[in-house]
Design a protein around this motif. Sequence first.
Motif, PDB file in Angstrom:
ATOM      1  N   GLU A 116       0.800  -1.313  -0.106  1.00  0.00           N
ATOM      2  CA  GLU A 116       0.059   0.119   0.119  1.00  0.00           C
ATOM      3  C   GLU A 116       0.892   1.048   0.163  1.00  0.00           C
ATOM      4  N   GLU A 117       2.037   1.035   0.804  1.00  0.00           N
ATOM      5  CA  GLU A 117       2.896   2.474   0.830  1.00  0.00           C
ATOM      6  C   GLU A 117       3.547   2.564  -0.311  1.00  0.00           C
ATOM      7  N   GLN A 118       3.947   1.533  -1.225  1.00  0.00           N
ATOM      8  CA  GLN A 118       4.576   1.646  -2.384  1.00  0.00           C
ATOM      9  C   GLN A 118       3.529   2.081  -3.556  1.00  0.00           C
TER      10      GLN A 118
ATOM     11  N   GLY B 295       0.767   3.788  -2.782  1.00  0.00           N
ATOM     12  CA  GLY B 295       0.107   5.322  -2.535  1.00  0.00           C
ATOM     13  C   GLY B 295      -1.381   5.212  -2.032  1.00  0.00           C
TER      14      GLY B 295
END
Length: 298
Positions: free
Chosen positions: A39-41, A43
């Motif tokens: 999810e962080e990668q 966004g």
Amino acid sequence: MIDKLEFFIALAKAQHFGRAAEELGITQPTLSASLRQLEEQLGVMLVRRGSRFQGLTPEGEQVLNWARRIVGDARTMKQEMRAARHGLSGRLRIAAIPTALAMVPALTTPFRERHPGVTFTILSRTSVEILSLLGNFDIDVGITYLDNEPLGPVVSLPLYTERYRLITAIGSPLADRTQVSWAEVAELPLCLLTPDMQNRRIIDQHLADAGASARPTLESNSMIVLFSHIRTGKWASIMPLNLAETFGFAEPIRAIPIIDPDASHTVGVVAAEREPRPPLVSALLEVASRLASEGRLR
């Protein structure tokens, strides 16, 4: 990234963090941490979280489609590199409708003679399930009807034509006939496949076209169950000719042609429509095409 996408696909399929982690052979904290990193990668939030799995977000649904394609392409690349070094190997996953299961050895046996490094998983599934499994990359190919219900975006290859027979015991009604009509068959105590099977829907439609309806006294999703009940002499069934021949019906069982109409439907191989095509799938389609052209698949 590929590993994280595979984890995400597993979660979407299991719809439960614990079951997905178990199937992947990892701990639940490892799965959760990998998904947060994904999810962080990207966004975006992929999963609606609470005390338990609550489904995918709209962005998660979009990513799931991409994940399946990316993971599928990665697997294809690995297959091609392995085949270039060592020849074709790996596991070929096939799902077939119940009426086609008896034909599968006529395809897998010559395939393995040509490619001895390949192993197989064979599943019995409905036609709807086969298309879903293809779309999710859970199988490599399916064997199903080609000309009765919509297939969607797949590559298809005809294998054989299915024709129908009344399967009944000697001494039972209509057993002495050389042919029978669909309307006559409808009056018998029938055992048939369950309504979720496309074969059953085909039979129901032909009976309806003859002004009759199916009123089976027994339904099952197992061909073995149907065969067992026919042998008691108390039930009859409607089955494809090729299936009856494969099981080697002899006395006291008869397979009688059903006319008005003399119906037929095409059964074939289906695979996901994608390029590049996985080497295992290409090899199977090549062997199937050769066998079908030689009339060796029935």
